[in-house]
Design an enzyme around this catalytic site. Structure first.
Site, PDB file in Angstrom:
ATOM      1  CG  ASN A   1      19.632 -81.340  55.349  1.00 56.84           C
ATOM      2  OD1 ASN A   1      20.745 -81.312  55.894  1.00 56.84           O
ATOM      3  ND2 ASN A   1      18.642 -82.073  55.812  1.00 56.84           N
TER       4      ASN A   1
ATOM      5  NE  ARG B   1      18.187 -80.881  59.736  1.00 58.09           N
ATOM      6  CZ  ARG B   1      18.794 -82.021  60.005  1.00 58.09           C
ATOM      7  NH1 ARG B   1      19.585 -82.583  59.123  1.00 58.09           N
ATOM      8  NH2 ARG B   1      18.624 -82.596  61.170  1.00 58.09           N
TER       9      ARG B   1
ATOM     10  CG  HIS C   1      14.752 -84.987  65.517  1.00 53.52           C
ATOM     11  ND1 HIS C   1      14.647 -86.136  66.263  1.00 53.52           N
ATOM     12  CD2 HIS C   1      15.519 -85.320  64.450  1.00 53.52           C
ATOM     13  CE1 HIS C   1      15.318 -87.109  65.683  1.00 53.52           C
ATOM     14  NE2 HIS C   1      15.872 -86.643  64.577  1.00 53.52           N
TER      15      HIS C   1
ATOM     16  NE  ARG D   1      22.314 -90.694  66.806  1.00 50.72           N
ATOM     17  CZ  ARG D   1      21.480 -89.920  66.102  1.00 50.72           C
ATOM     18  NH1 ARG D   1      20.224 -89.769  66.482  1.00 50.72           N
ATOM     19  NH2 ARG D   1      21.922 -89.289  65.037  1.00 50.72           N
TER      20      ARG D   1
END
Ligand code: AMP
Length: 404
Positions: A7, A91, A180, A241
């Protein structure tokens, strides 16, 4: 046969090594603070022992080299040589419209991923560099890309389109993609297993509550709606966020304050959410909760807004699914904060959700039920395991490739 998961992010490269069909990692870790001061390798062996060592790493290419030498280390390594790595599962945040399942990376896939960099400018370039590094240092291995958007490819059109003229979808790719997905897919499958049910017929809401937060409505094991959209900014409130905000408010602020797009982007993605609302200098829910407990009214309001929006989305997804069989909590907050789970579910008894206070508070780490015996709808905590999902997808992609 060894499979490595990678990742690659902006300042870190995470890795996990799996051997054969074993679901327990043989080794894992991270090269972090790449390009910053204090770059280091954290390496965790199968026995849980973690070794931290300073390293000189300026980019993903060198990070992969460092990871490989750790993996073949005579004392700590998990494999005898790099040649034992048959495949690398990467990923990748964004697969666009075309890459809706894990794929073996070839020139065509690479070109497509390059072409959609504008859709995920903060993530995909780093993933591409991670793939290039592995191609260079493990040239015999099959490189497989596993996408965070892929699980949401089953969203119906009425859920993924925005209410703007269709040309902006057809020509510019503006639609809801959702993110996700690796985590939502994993916990949805694990929830079905935990309940002893087949995915078919099961109506789940999976709540991935970490620094980024999203909810997904899952029917028959497939994503039918999700709270993140064109980017991970849409949906519920998150660590930094804003989540949903009227786009007209954004335009208004840009005009009134003279914000550039970069400044506005920074405000919405990095200065908002729990961090911006609570004003305690942290985006960690633990810090915000502790400030709230100490009487900080603004922190209390931030927690209430965080939980309220999640509760509201669970209600919306109950409508989407025509009822619920289970609500699943996962990721840093979902797995570890009984208080947030309690506050989210309070008032949802009318949907058949009854939390068991003791089960909710119990210190535990594995998959578990936290609902009361009388609860018609299950409330579950399922620890996410994105690396395991990536390795499973990589195994499947390898099997499909060899026709096994
Ligand atoms: P993740 O993105 O899944 O790694 O989640 C990170 C977030 O999980 C942190 O910012 C914290 O808000 C939250 N978190 C992690 N550990 C705990 C804990 N023990 N209790 C409450 N929240 C936690």
């Amino acid at each position: 046969m060894a499979i490595l998961t990678i990742n690659a992010g902006s300042s870190s490269v995470k890795f996990t090594l799996f051997l054969g069909d074993d679901d327990a990692p043989r080794a894992s870790g991270i090269v972090e603070r790449i390009g910053l001061e204090g770059t280091r390798l954290q390496y965790r062996r199968a026995d849980g022992k973690t070794i931290v060592s300073p390293v000189v790493v300026a980019d993903a290419d060198r990070a992969v080299e460092v990871i490989l030498s750790a993996l073949v280390h005579p004392e700590h390594g998990g494999i005898g040589g790099v040649r034992e790595i048959e495949a690398v599962g990467h990923r990748v945040v964004h697969g666009g419209e075309r890459l809706t399942r894990p794929v073996v990376v070839d020139a065509e896939v690479r070109a497509y991923l390059e072409s959609i960099v504008p859709l995920a400018p903060l993530h995909n370039p780093h993933h591409l560099r991670g793939i290039a590094a592995c191609e260079r240092h493990i040239p015999h291995a099959v490189q497989v890309a596993v996408f965070d958007t892929a699980f949401h490819a089953t969203l119906p059109r009425h859920a993924f389109l925005y209410g703007i003229p269709p040309a902006f979808y057809a020509e510019d790719g503006v639609r809801r993609y959702g993110f996700h997905g690796i985590s939502h897919k994993y916990v949805a499958a694990e929830a079905a297993r935990f309940l002893g049910r087949a995915p078919a017929g099961l109506r789940l809401v999976t709540c991935h509550l970490g620094n980024g937060c999203s909810l997904t409505a899952v029917r028959d094991g497939r994503s039918v709606d999700t709270s993140m959209g064109f980017t991970p900014l849409e949906g519920v409130l998150m660590g930094t966020r804003s989540g949903d905000i009227d786009p007209a408010a954004v335009l208004y602020l840009m005009e009134r304050r003279g914000f550039s797009t970069a400044a506005m982007n920074d405000l919405l993605n990095r200065q908002s959410g729990l961090l911006g609302l609570a004003g305690v200098g942290s985006n960690d829910v633990r810090d915000v909760l502790s400030a709230a407990r100490n009487g900080n009214a603004q922190a209390e309001l931030a927690v209430e807004m965080f939980c309220y929006r999640i509760r509201k989305t669970i209600g919306a997804y109950a409508a989407v699914l025509g009822g619920l069989d289970a609500v699943v909590f996962t990721a840093g907050i979902g797995e570890n904060s009984p208080e947030i789970r309690r506050r989210i579910t309070a008032g949802l008894e009318f949907l058949g959700l009854f939390l068991d206070a003791e089960r909710n508070e119990a210190a535990a780490s594995g998959p578990r039920a936290i609902h009361a015996a009388k609860s018609p709808v299950a409330l579950l905590v399922i620890p996410t395991n994105e690396e395991l999902e990536i390795v499973r997808e990589t195994r499947r992609a390898l099997a499909a490739r060899t026709g096994a």
